[in-house]
Design a protein around this motif. Sequence first.
Motif, PDB file in Angstrom:
ATOM      1  N   PRO A  94      -5.602  12.684  -5.712  1.00 56.98           N
ATOM      2  CA  PRO A  94      -4.742  12.188  -6.798  1.00 56.98           C
ATOM      3  C   PRO A  94      -5.373  12.363  -8.176  1.00 56.98           C
ATOM      4  CG  PRO A  94      -5.711  10.370  -5.588  1.00 56.98           C
ATOM      5  CD  PRO A  94      -6.028  11.602  -4.813  1.00 56.98           C
TER       6      PRO A  94
ATOM      7  N   PHE B 226      -2.138   6.521  -9.614  1.00 59.57           N
ATOM      8  CA  PHE B 226      -2.264   7.466  -8.505  1.00 59.57           C
ATOM      9  C   PHE B 226      -1.109   7.458  -7.509  1.00 59.57           C
ATOM     10  CE2 PHE B 226      -7.213   7.672  -8.679  1.00 59.57           C
ATOM     11  CZ  PHE B 226      -7.108   8.403  -9.849  1.00 59.57           C
TER      12      PHE B 226
ATOM     13  N   ILE C 100       0.855  -1.184   0.000  1.00 61.51           N
ATOM     14  CA  ILE C 100       0.000   0.000   0.000  1.00 61.51           C
ATOM     15  C   ILE C 100       0.891   1.235   0.000  1.00 61.51           C
ATOM     16  CG2 ILE C 100      -1.786   1.290   1.257  1.00 61.51           C
ATOM     17  CD1 ILE C 100      -2.876  -1.358   0.437  1.00 61.51           C
ATOM     18  N   GLU C 101       0.672   2.082  -0.993  1.00 60.86           N
ATOM     19  CA  GLU C 101       1.429   3.340  -1.014  1.00 60.86           C
ATOM     20  C   GLU C 101       0.440   4.500  -1.064  1.00 60.86           C
ATOM     21  OE1 GLU C 101       4.423   5.728  -3.939  1.00 60.86           O
ATOM     22  OE2 GLU C 101       4.718   3.571  -3.792  1.00 60.86           O
ATOM     23  N   ASP C 102       0.712   5.527  -0.296  1.00 59.05           N
ATOM     24  CA  ASP C 102      -0.181   6.684  -0.231  1.00 59.05           C
ATOM     25  C   ASP C 102      -0.325   7.332  -1.607  1.00 59.05           C
ATOM     26  OD1 ASP C 102      -1.757   8.720   0.657  1.00 59.05           O
ATOM     27  OD2 ASP C 102      -0.300   9.546   2.084  1.00 59.05           O
ATOM     28  N   TRP C 103      -1.570   7.733  -1.947  1.00 56.74           N
ATOM     29  CA  TRP C 103      -1.795   8.414  -3.228  1.00 56.74           C
ATOM     30  C   TRP C 103      -1.639   9.932  -3.097  1.00 56.74           C
ATOM     31  CZ3 TRP C 103      -6.947   5.607  -5.015  1.00 56.74           C
ATOM     32  CH2 TRP C 103      -6.631   4.298  -5.403  1.00 56.74           C
TER      33      TRP C 103
ATOM     34  N   ASP D 249      -4.144   2.314  -8.764  1.00 58.56           N
ATOM     35  CA  ASP D 249      -2.888   2.487  -8.022  1.00 58.56           C
ATOM     36  C   ASP D 249      -1.721   2.767  -8.987  1.00 58.56           C
ATOM     37  OD1 ASP D 249      -1.544   2.361  -5.412  1.00 58.56           O
ATOM     38  OD2 ASP D 249      -0.524   0.616  -6.263  1.00 58.56           O
TER      39      ASP D 249
END
Lengths: 79, 186
Positions: free
Chosen positions: B109, B180, B102-105, B177
């Motif tokens: 975004p 974003f 999980i990576e922050d958008w 993902d």
Amino acid sequence: MNCDRVIRTVSSYIDGELELAIQEEFEVHLKGCSGCAIFVQQTKLTVKIFYDAELADLPAEARSRLHEKLRQKIREAQR
Amino acid sequence: MASAKGGDTAAFEELVNRYERKIFRLTMNITRNREDAEDSMQDAFMKAYSHLGSFQEDSRFYTWLVRIAANEALMRLRKRRPNQFSIDEPIETDQDIIPQEIEDWGPSPEQRYAQTEMREILRGVIDELQPDFRVVFVLRDVEGLSTEETAEAVGISEAAVKSRLLRARLKLRQKLDRYFRQSGTQ
């Protein structure tokens, strides 16, 4: 509540369909798990983006054909 | 609505004017084919006109119309892609829905893209979704039908609607993902 359970119930959470006790467990988990908090936020945003998007415009010629067909059908029905 | 049901053709045409764009969007989102979308829309309004007499006024006209249009679109989609539909739940491993990382958008975004570019991304992403999932997602999350109404329109159980909706949402999140995640667009 663990991360796996959050993933499996995120849809019900977004729709407000979790039982109150489960929902509380879900939210307690989010407070202590930044990965799940981001994941839930992204899933909510995904739903919102598609809801807001107008992905298909009705072409003018398709609209004309629709109305012409309907008028024809109505004329036939009225005979 | 009552006027249209009573045979007032101008009133029916008014209903068509009100909903034609939304119905085309629905049939296009389900079929992802311009010709099938137009044919489904036409047939949906024709059927609605023919069956106005059986419409129960205690339900919403739009919901009734959506069900008819969704059935028309589904029929064409199944004909065009018979192998992509399953009667039972699609067999998938859990790995398909579990996010790997999980990576922050970042904030908003979607605003990092121009509107036309964003629409292209969303069209591409929804095109890639398996039809079984796409139909449920469109009815529930774009058209706002209830789980029960969606189950009835598609001809599956409410449990299957919920299961497919979860998978559709997770797959779409995963596909977005790519666009974003901040590291991918900066």
